[in-house]
Design a protein around this motif. Sequence first.
Motif, PDB file in Angstrom:
ATOM      1  N   SER A 290      65.678 152.571 121.517  1.00 40.71           N
ATOM      2  CA  SER A 290      67.020 152.626 122.086  1.00 40.71           C
ATOM      3  C   SER A 290      67.940 153.582 121.351  1.00 40.71           C
ATOM      4  CB  SER A 290      67.655 151.232 122.036  1.00 40.71           C
ATOM      5  OG  SER A 290      67.977 150.876 120.707  1.00 40.71           O
ATOM      6  N   LEU A 291      67.492 154.121 120.216  1.00 38.27           N
ATOM      7  CA  LEU A 291      68.406 154.868 119.356  1.00 38.27           C
ATOM      8  C   LEU A 291      68.390 156.368 119.614  1.00 38.27           C
ATOM      9  CD1 LEU A 291      67.753 153.172 115.887  1.00 38.27           C
ATOM     10  CD2 LEU A 291      69.473 152.593 117.597  1.00 38.27           C
ATOM     11  N   THR A 292      69.578 156.952 119.580  1.00 42.32           N
ATOM     12  CA  THR A 292      69.745 158.394 119.438  1.00 42.32           C
ATOM     13  C   THR A 292      70.509 158.592 118.136  1.00 42.32           C
ATOM     14  OG1 THR A 292      69.823 158.765 121.825  1.00 42.32           O
ATOM     15  CG2 THR A 292      70.716 160.498 120.418  1.00 42.32           C
ATOM     16  N   VAL A 293      69.952 159.351 117.216  1.00 38.68           N
ATOM     17  CA  VAL A 293      70.519 159.436 115.876  1.00 38.68           C
ATOM     18  C   VAL A 293      70.642 160.891 115.437  1.00 38.68           C
ATOM     19  CG1 VAL A 293      69.537 157.197 115.232  1.00 38.68           C
ATOM     20  CG2 VAL A 293      68.248 159.290 114.749  1.00 38.68           C
ATOM     21  N   ASP A 294      71.397 161.091 114.364  1.00 38.80           N
ATOM     22  CA  ASP A 294      71.472 162.422 113.765  1.00 38.80           C
ATOM     23  C   ASP A 294      70.157 162.707 113.043  1.00 38.80           C
ATOM     24  OD1 ASP A 294      72.005 162.080 110.534  1.00 38.80           O
ATOM     25  OD2 ASP A 294      72.704 160.371 111.718  1.00 38.80           O
ATOM     26  N   PRO A 295      69.843 163.975 112.775  1.00 37.94           N
ATOM     27  CA  PRO A 295      68.566 164.303 112.130  1.00 37.94           C
ATOM     28  C   PRO A 295      68.356 163.614 110.787  1.00 37.94           C
ATOM     29  CG  PRO A 295      69.538 166.276 113.072  1.00 37.94           C
ATOM     30  CD  PRO A 295      70.578 165.200 113.191  1.00 37.94           C
ATOM     31  N   GLY A 296      69.452 163.241 110.106  1.00 38.81           N
ATOM     32  CA  GLY A 296      69.318 162.571 108.823  1.00 38.81           C
ATOM     33  C   GLY A 296      68.698 161.199 108.913  1.00 38.81           C
ATOM     34  N   LEU A 297      68.659 160.620 110.112  1.00 38.50           N
ATOM     35  CA  LEU A 297      68.002 159.328 110.340  1.00 38.50           C
ATOM     36  C   LEU A 297      66.892 159.475 111.374  1.00 38.50           C
ATOM     37  CD1 LEU A 297      71.009 156.794 110.476  1.00 38.50           C
ATOM     38  CD2 LEU A 297      69.398 157.158 108.600  1.00 38.50           C
ATOM     39  N   GLY A 298      66.371 160.670 111.510  1.00 37.20           N
ATOM     40  CA  GLY A 298      65.495 160.988 112.627  1.00 37.20           C
ATOM     41  C   GLY A 298      64.062 160.523 112.551  1.00 37.20           C
ATOM     42  N   THR A 299      63.688 159.756 111.525  1.00 40.94           N
ATOM     43  CA  THR A 299      62.346 159.189 111.467  1.00 40.94           C
ATOM     44  C   THR A 299      62.458 157.710 111.118  1.00 40.94           C
ATOM     45  OG1 THR A 299      61.962 159.547 109.096  1.00 40.94           O
ATOM     46  CG2 THR A 299      61.442 161.388 110.583  1.00 40.94           C
ATOM     47  N   ALA A 300      61.399 156.969 111.436  1.00 37.54           N
ATOM     48  CA  ALA A 300      61.388 155.543 111.111  1.00 37.54           C
ATOM     49  C   ALA A 300      61.499 155.326 109.608  1.00 37.54           C
ATOM     50  CB  ALA A 300      60.112 154.901 111.660  1.00 37.54           C
ATOM     51  N   LEU A 301      60.889 156.214 108.828  1.00 38.81           N
ATOM     52  CA  LEU A 301      60.946 156.071 107.382  1.00 38.81           C
ATOM     53  C   LEU A 301      62.376 156.256 106.873  1.00 38.81           C
ATOM     54  CD1 LEU A 301      59.414 155.592 104.765  1.00 38.81           C
ATOM     55  CD2 LEU A 301      58.941 158.057 104.659  1.00 38.81           C
ATOM     56  N   LYS A 302      63.113 157.222 107.436  1.00 37.70           N
ATOM     57  CA  LYS A 302      64.498 157.432 107.030  1.00 37.70           C
ATOM     58  C   LYS A 302      65.352 156.232 107.401  1.00 37.70           C
ATOM     59  CE  LYS A 302      64.389 162.499 107.335  1.00 37.70           C
ATOM     60  NZ  LYS A 302      64.883 163.690 108.081  1.00 37.70           N
ATOM     61  N   LEU A 303      65.122 155.672 108.585  1.00 38.31           N
ATOM     62  CA  LEU A 303      65.849 154.474 108.980  1.00 38.31           C
ATOM     63  C   LEU A 303      65.545 153.312 108.040  1.00 38.31           C
ATOM     64  CD1 LEU A 303      65.527 154.592 112.871  1.00 38.31           C
ATOM     65  CD2 LEU A 303      67.666 154.563 111.588  1.00 38.31           C
ATOM     66  N   ALA A 304      64.270 153.200 107.671  1.00 37.64           N
ATOM     67  CA  ALA A 304      63.865 152.125 106.765  1.00 37.64           C
ATOM     68  C   ALA A 304      64.507 152.293 105.399  1.00 37.64           C
ATOM     69  CB  ALA A 304      62.341 152.098 106.642  1.00 37.64           C
ATOM     70  N   ASP A 305      64.539 153.516 104.901  1.00 34.89           N
ATOM     71  CA  ASP A 305      65.181 153.770 103.611  1.00 34.89           C
ATOM     72  C   ASP A 305      66.652 153.352 103.651  1.00 34.89           C
ATOM     73  OD1 ASP A 305      62.984 154.728 102.281  1.00 34.89           O
ATOM     74  OD2 ASP A 305      63.370 156.822 102.773  1.00 34.89           O
ATOM     75  N   PHE A 306      67.319 153.691 104.758  1.00 33.77           N
ATOM     76  CA  PHE A 306      68.727 153.317 104.878  1.00 33.77           C
ATOM     77  C   PHE A 306      68.866 151.799 104.930  1.00 33.77           C
ATOM     78  CE2 PHE A 306      72.398 152.288 107.621  1.00 33.77           C
ATOM     79  CZ  PHE A 306      73.404 152.695 106.754  1.00 33.77           C
ATOM     80  N   ALA A 307      68.002 151.134 105.693  1.00 40.54           N
ATOM     81  CA  ALA A 307      68.055 149.675 105.780  1.00 40.54           C
ATOM     82  C   ALA A 307      67.829 149.046 104.413  1.00 40.54           C
ATOM     83  CB  ALA A 307      67.020 149.167 106.776  1.00 40.54           C
ATOM     84  N   GLN A 308      66.902 149.604 103.660  1.00 37.44           N
ATOM     85  CA  GLN A 308      66.629 149.088 102.323  1.00 37.44           C
ATOM     86  C   GLN A 308      67.872 149.160 101.437  1.00 37.44           C
ATOM     87  OE1 GLN A 308      64.101 147.187 101.803  1.00 37.44           O
ATOM     88  NE2 GLN A 308      62.508 148.380 100.800  1.00 37.44           N
ATOM     89  N   SER A 309      68.672 150.196 101.619  1.00 29.98           N
ATOM     90  CA  SER A 309      69.858 150.374 100.776  1.00 29.98           C
ATOM     91  C   SER A 309      70.917 149.313 101.048  1.00 29.98           C
ATOM     92  CB  SER A 309      70.456 151.772 100.999  1.00 29.98           C
ATOM     93  OG  SER A 309      71.101 151.861 102.260  1.00 29.98           O
TER      94      SER A 309
END
Length: 503
Positions: A290-309
């Motif tokens: 469902s997500l449209t994101v900026d390139p800085g969150l453009g992979t599942a790993l980047k999203l996961a890193d952000f969630a971890q923070s």
Amino acid sequence: MTDAKTRPAKGSPRKGSPGKGGSTSPRARIARAAGATAAVLVLATVGVGAWFYQRLDGNITTFSPEGIATSRPPAAVPVSGGGRPVNVLLLGSDSRLGGNDSLGGGAAGVGNSDTALLLHVYGDHKHAVAVSIPRDTLVTIPACKLPSGQWTTPRTGQMFNSAFSVGEYPQGNPACTQNTVEALTGLRVDHTVVVDFKGFAAMTDAVHGVDVCVPNDVDSFGIKLTKGRQTVSGQQALDYVRARHGFGDGSDIGRVKRQQAFLSSLIKKVQGQGFDLTTLLPLADAATKSLTVDPGLGTALKLADFAQSLRDIKLGDISFVTVPWQYQGERVALVHPDAEVLWQLLREDRTLDGHLTGQAGPAPVVPATPAAAPVTDSTPLVVLNGTRVGGLAKHAADALKAKGYQDITLGADTAVRRTTLISYPTAHQAAAQQLAQSFPGAELRADPDADSITVTLGRDYAPDGTAPTDAPSALTLPTAMPTGIAQNTRTADTDLCSDLSFG
């Protein structure tokens, strides 16, 4: 505007074994996660179910960064004893494209951002505040990029949610909304996330519903909800956060209150389930689709890193606040100076009552902006007008003289620029950087052949098409929370049925 990622080719799952002790490491990581995407990091790290990670990665759509303004507020810096504050813009798109009309009704077409929250994660990463900006708020929409590659001229007195439809991109214009938020708040938006109807409904199904409180029976515009506490998912959950008519006075303000209560309940639900894999994997799948994101969150790993923070933020340490507002006819106007105080608190990474996170006692009185450093360089300045606003160079020169600059020459008008440019002799970089404090977002460029510092004013210096007024005196933060903020704030652990409607 949006660039869907190429989905990975279908094939057999990768084979592998987590090895001895593999069942412990994933669960330890999951326990520390703050949201659904944490499961993605676990799977990718241990090599189990990498095919699922690839699936999540392929789900995500990114939007082009080319539409993000080059003249932006400075990035936040790490706070003393903590990390770097992070600002995330969360948008709910009401576009009926892509099958969303079956949930939202109405004709298919480019939509608006009828839900907008600016999430400020404090530098300690243990506190957060989400600021709701009502869709009807009157703002200035700055220059935004069109599909033709041209940029619009800034427009004042526009409804906030219309920024998302500038250019009529099929999937909306999140970059324009981001530009608008940055111009409004003076905060740099680190990430932007857009969620559509289908994704929202799917996420509520994945967590087996969210507890809500309906303030009154609703039976209008095809929406039927019964008064009282209940669990909703799918279409009902979407109706609860979207409906205006039938609740209170039918305004967007009442809808904002329900959205804040709903998000609080959703966070509580996910945290309460203990991040079990059987729940997180369907939720991660639904969310990334469902997500449209900026390139800085453009992979599942980047999203996961952000969630971890975000893993250390407790429910009671999350606040929701609606930007201080008042009605202006049928629209919403910001209340001054309370709105400015709110933005300044966040720029200084202070809580809504003026404290640094973890600080006790009365909030100090702090100047909203640091005092300008004394001018320490006598390099001649040349000011050029790169806009169509007459007299702007003289206006800027007068403002600089008031700050202590003396040797200033006005040059001839030059070609129109979007962003102010400061060119300088190589040996005078420090002086140019000091000068740039008077022109936030200006581009700095070394010129080894120059014998003076040249300021070429861009349209960012006069965003509303008129010469800017003199800078106001430094705003002083109050020692108590302003009424406009206090009356519009709730913490995420507030009772579900508290203050849900307006009017």
